[in-house]
Write a protein that holds these residues in place. Sequence first.
Motif, mmCIF file in Angstrom:
data_model
loop_
_atom_site.group_PDB
_atom_site.id
_atom_site.type_symbol
_atom_site.label_atom_id
_atom_site.label_comp_id
_atom_site.label_asym_id
_atom_site.label_seq_id
_atom_site.Cartn_x
_atom_site.Cartn_y
_atom_site.Cartn_z
ATOM 1 N N ARG A 98 59.898 46.659 45.738
ATOM 2 C CA ARG A 98 60.066 47.775 45.079
ATOM 3 C C ARG A 98 60.588 47.969 44.093
ATOM 4 N N LEU A 99 61.846 47.340 44.213
ATOM 5 C CA LEU A 99 62.449 46.853 42.800
ATOM 6 C C LEU A 99 61.825 46.095 41.057
ATOM 7 N N ARG A 100 60.831 45.107 41.887
ATOM 8 C CA ARG A 100 60.279 44.853 40.979
ATOM 9 C C ARG A 100 59.052 45.816 40.065
ATOM 10 N N ASN A 101 58.416 46.111 40.854
ATOM 11 C CA ASN A 101 57.661 47.013 40.160
ATOM 12 C C ASN A 101 58.633 48.244 39.984
ATOM 13 N N GLY A 102 59.551 48.738 40.502
ATOM 14 C CA GLY A 102 59.902 50.219 39.113
ATOM 15 C C GLY A 102 60.163 49.832 38.438
ATOM 16 N N ALA A 103 60.813 48.376 37.732
ATOM 17 C CA ALA A 103 61.613 48.413 37.021
ATOM 18 C C ALA A 103 60.411 47.725 35.862
ATOM 19 N N LEU A 104 59.669 46.791 36.981
ATOM 20 C CA LEU A 104 57.708 46.995 35.684
ATOM 21 C C LEU A 104 57.758 48.582 35.357
ATOM 22 N N LEU A 105 57.349 48.730 35.893
ATOM 23 C CA LEU A 105 56.968 50.244 35.777
ATOM 24 C C LEU A 105 57.747 51.170 34.451
ATOM 25 N N MET A 106 59.481 51.135 34.760
ATOM 26 C CA MET A 106 59.903 51.953 33.952
ATOM 27 C C MET A 106 60.257 51.073 32.563
ATOM 28 N N ALA A 107 60.029 49.644 32.683
ATOM 29 C CA ALA A 107 59.790 49.474 31.100
ATOM 30 C C ALA A 107 58.995 49.377 30.811
ATOM 31 N N LEU A 108 57.380 49.447 31.723
ATOM 32 C CA LEU A 108 56.100 49.859 31.201
ATOM 33 C C LEU A 108 56.529 51.070 29.937
ATOM 34 N N ALA A 109 56.851 51.857 31.095
ATOM 35 C CA ALA A 109 56.959 53.742 30.513
ATOM 36 C C ALA A 109 57.838 52.915 28.478
ATOM 37 N N GLY A 110 59.078 52.377 28.618
ATOM 38 C CA GLY A 110 59.590 52.341 27.264
ATOM 39 C C GLY A 110 58.906 51.753 26.833
ATOM 40 N N ILE A 111 57.777 51.071 26.706
ATOM 41 C CA ILE A 111 56.462 50.276 25.599
ATOM 42 C C ILE A 111 55.668 51.760 25.629
ATOM 43 N N ALA A 143 64.229 47.263 27.692
ATOM 44 C CA ALA A 143 64.877 46.944 27.911
ATOM 45 C C ALA A 143 66.107 46.862 29.013
ATOM 46 N N LEU A 144 66.619 48.133 29.286
ATOM 47 C CA LEU A 144 67.798 48.032 30.162
ATOM 48 C C LEU A 144 67.278 47.528 31.738
ATOM 49 N N SER A 145 65.584 48.109 31.093
ATOM 50 C CA SER A 145 64.764 48.078 32.984
ATOM 51 C C SER A 145 64.392 47.138 32.927
ATOM 52 N N TRP A 146 64.282 46.074 31.878
ATOM 53 C CA TRP A 146 63.584 45.305 32.210
ATOM 54 C C TRP A 146 64.237 43.568 32.734
ATOM 55 N N THR A 164 73.370 48.799 38.315
ATOM 56 C CA THR A 164 73.099 50.607 38.323
ATOM 57 C C THR A 164 73.516 50.591 37.579
ATOM 58 N N TRP A 165 74.529 50.285 36.598
ATOM 59 C CA TRP A 165 74.687 51.090 35.268
ATOM 60 C C TRP A 165 73.470 50.589 33.871
ATOM 61 N N ALA A 166 72.818 49.565 34.262
ATOM 62 C CA ALA A 166 71.865 49.826 33.226
ATOM 63 C C ALA A 166 70.388 50.673 33.689
ATOM 64 N N TRP A 167 70.503 50.693 35.387
ATOM 65 C CA TRP A 167 69.477 51.852 35.597
ATOM 66 C C TRP A 167 70.170 53.416 35.728
ATOM 67 N N ALA A 168 70.758 53.388 35.635
ATOM 68 C CA ALA A 168 71.230 55.356 34.558
ATOM 69 C C ALA A 168 71.811 55.112 33.682
ATOM 70 N N VAL A 207 59.681 57.697 35.706
ATOM 71 C CA VAL A 207 59.983 58.333 37.123
ATOM 72 C C VAL A 207 58.953 57.434 38.304
ATOM 73 N N VAL A 208 58.434 57.127 39.172
ATOM 74 C CA VAL A 208 56.923 56.607 39.650
ATOM 75 C C VAL A 208 58.224 55.378 39.699
ATOM 76 N N GLY A 209 58.737 54.261 38.243
ATOM 77 C CA GLY A 209 59.524 53.372 38.210
ATOM 78 C C GLY A 209 61.356 53.673 38.911
ATOM 79 N N VAL A 210 60.992 54.754 38.593
ATOM 80 C CA VAL A 210 63.216 54.924 38.444
ATOM 81 C C VAL A 210 62.544 54.600 39.882
#
Length: 165
Positions: A20-33, A95-98, A106-110, A152-155
Amino acid sequence: MATDKSVVDERGEQVQYESRLRNGALLMALAGIAFVGYGLVFLVLNFVGSGFELGVSTLAGMTSADLDPTVAYYISHLHVATAAFIISTGIAVAALSWYGVRQRLTWAWATAIVSAVVGLALALPMHWTGDAFAHDWVTHLGPIYLATIVFVVGVVLSYRGVQAR
């Protein structure tokens, strides 16, 4: 035997959190892109499109060529600045997500969440107040709403993984 089962359960739970962490971070990074892409489209349309935002073709029937040149330049100036901030926010979120979220920082996530939420919370409400100009909300806001849903799904997916130690 009961000890073996609890260790197996713990490992299975840890694998689930990692996934979930890996997939969530990937979705967050893709949203950033996607935010970067939206900003680039915004920038390109300023110079080679209508001169207005995505989903806005005229202002009260006037094209950018019909406007006073000083006003048209000022609108262009604001579009370039807005595109720059959308792009820079997207880079920061990606960058923060990936790099940070995948390391359970936690600081990068927040920070990724706060930077995206502040931009969206300030920019989006203006689109629903007043009818000063017409815009096609699907093309104008649809891409950013889609990227926000992915974010949001990634978060949500990454939350438990970030919290797990």
